[in-house]
Design a protein around this motif. Structure first.
Motif, mmCIF file in Angstrom:
data_model
loop_
_atom_site.group_PDB
_atom_site.id
_atom_site.type_symbol
_atom_site.label_atom_id
_atom_site.label_comp_id
_atom_site.label_asym_id
_atom_site.label_seq_id
_atom_site.Cartn_x
_atom_site.Cartn_y
_atom_site.Cartn_z
ATOM 1 N N ASP A 192 3.185 -9.214 3.179
ATOM 2 C CA ASP A 192 4.080 -8.195 2.649
ATOM 3 C C ASP A 192 4.809 -7.478 3.795
ATOM 4 N N GLU A 194 4.643 -4.506 5.036
ATOM 5 C CA GLU A 194 3.844 -3.728 5.989
ATOM 6 C C GLU A 194 3.117 -4.640 6.965
ATOM 7 N N GLU A 195 2.592 -5.757 6.448
ATOM 8 C CA GLU A 195 1.947 -6.716 7.347
ATOM 9 C C GLU A 195 2.969 -7.288 8.329
ATOM 10 N N ARG A 230 -7.809 -17.888 9.988
ATOM 11 C CA ARG A 230 -7.108 -16.896 10.793
ATOM 12 C C ARG A 230 -5.720 -17.412 11.120
ATOM 13 N N ARG A 244 0.831 -1.206 0.000
ATOM 14 C CA ARG A 244 0.000 0.000 0.000
ATOM 15 C C ARG A 244 0.872 1.265 0.000
ATOM 16 N N LEU A 285 -6.236 -5.381 -3.538
ATOM 17 C CA LEU A 285 -5.798 -6.589 -2.831
ATOM 18 C C LEU A 285 -6.296 -7.789 -3.621
ATOM 19 N N PHE A 293 -4.340 -12.285 12.150
ATOM 20 C CA PHE A 293 -4.726 -11.950 10.785
ATOM 21 C C PHE A 293 -5.979 -12.730 10.436
ATOM 22 N N ASP A 294 -7.001 -12.030 10.025
ATOM 23 C CA ASP A 294 -8.216 -12.696 9.563
ATOM 24 C C ASP A 294 -8.169 -12.752 8.032
ATOM 25 N N ALA A 295 -9.049 -13.559 7.433
ATOM 26 C CA ALA A 295 -9.173 -13.623 5.973
ATOM 27 C C ALA A 295 -7.857 -13.953 5.284
ATOM 28 N N CYS A 338 -1.727 -5.622 -4.821
ATOM 29 C CA CYS A 338 -1.232 -5.892 -3.477
ATOM 30 C C CYS A 338 -1.642 -7.333 -3.196
ATOM 31 N N ALA A 339 -0.700 -8.161 -2.820
ATOM 32 C CA ALA A 339 -0.998 -9.593 -2.668
ATOM 33 C C ALA A 339 -1.858 -9.828 -1.424
ATOM 34 N N TRP A 340 -2.893 -10.623 -1.629
ATOM 35 C CA TRP A 340 -3.733 -11.030 -0.499
ATOM 36 C C TRP A 340 -2.924 -12.031 0.327
ATOM 37 N N ARG A 341 -2.852 -11.814 1.629
ATOM 38 C CA ARG A 341 -2.031 -12.729 2.449
ATOM 39 C C ARG A 341 -2.569 -14.154 2.347
#
Lengths: 206, 206
Positions: free
Chosen positions: A187, A189-190, A158, A93, A105, A169-171, A134-137
């Protein structure tokens, strides 16, 4: 019955489970098609593996590119190999803000209505159109791992972690494939927000 | 008895509560002492308020400084006012990497064994020694808010949010003071990792 459901939810939510999934932190990077490799680095050029990644067959290449957007640029963005059918740039982001672009995302490969950017290499440039995400985790895992965790491909789960900046982390998307090694991809930032580094171990909660 | 505890935990953990706390995203910034204002901007200089912040009396100043570390620098770092007794620089983990410094996760004011950096202004520079932190995420609230949520100053709570990048932040510090407005303070990396913007509403879980 209600109490059994509640107890199961507590077990799930509070994570009476093992921290056994290694974290892989993805800095901004690009997957290139062979035509785009040649447009950027020259006719007949092939990527040079620099370092193997945890996922079998994947590698960080010696090659880097510059990414340019309407507001700014990012230099030395790593190319990952091997080449793919479609070039895909993955940014954070904060990178979107630096470049002045919008990138949704998304799961890898789901490129409809995604972002645009310009790649510049030593031999030329490539315009990316709807190829920036932006890659979805997600968690990579083998079918054996999926059975062990009792999850299936595409399921959202989760993931919890430890440390002073711990989060749940959800989702998180589960991705199951024969040639996937167990790894939780996030990523930078996460990773920074959760105080996680490469190789830290996290817990899957359903 | 066990089932009551479990049920309460479920209520707490799953957040049968209201998303009613606004998010305040803190980009890197510096709080300056008056002597450091004068060292950076000139003798007798006073900060110029640019924009009020949600916390009563606090403001973003027109003034910015450059921050320099052994590996790199950050330009146009915002000064927040009013002045404080001790200058304190607040950066993200990514900023630490850019600057080449180490800054621990800390509550505001807890500066023992924290990071170093150099501030540069139009009239001079200031060396920060053990004055650089990554801010520990926290919720500002009034004593009335604290009673409503049944939490106390210094307590660690969980905060959940919505959206496609939703997370549950653990170890969020509650800060209670008469002149605090209700606000969940996180840095840009935490905000981006959770898909949160200024003014988004989050839920306090105990």
């Amino acid at each position: 019955m209600m109490d059994i459901i509640l107890r199961e939810k507590v077990v799930e939510q509070l994570g009476f489970a093992t921290a056994d999934i290694p974290v892989g932190v993805s800095n901004r990077h690009v997957h290139l098609s062979q035509p785009d490799v040649e447009a950027l680095f020259g006719a007949g050029y092939a990527l040079t593996p620099l370092k193997p990644l945890l996922q079998p067959g994947q590698f960080a290449a010696e090659e880097c590119v510059t990414v340019v957007g309407p507001k700014g640029s990012l230099s030395r963005v790593r190319v990952l190999g091997p080449t793919r059918l479609v070039t895909q740039l993955e940014v954070s982001r904060a990178d979107c803000f630096t470049l002045g672009i919008k990138a949704p995302l998304r799961e890898s490969g789901a490129l409809d209505n995604t972002g645009d950017a310009l790649l510049i290499g030593p031999a030329g440039h490539v315009e990316l159109r709807s190829q920036v995400i932006c890659a979805w985790r997600h968690i990579h895992m083998s079918p054996q791992d999926a059975r062990r965790y009792a999850v299936s491909n595409g399921q959202r789960v989760r993931v919890s972690c430890n440390g002073e900046r711990r989060v749940i982390f959800d989702a998180v998307i589960v991705r199951v494939r024969d040639d996937f090694a167990l790894e939780f991809h996030i990523d930078t930032e996460e990773a920074n927000a959760a105080g996680l580094r490469n190789g830290a171990l996290v817990t899957l909660l359903r």
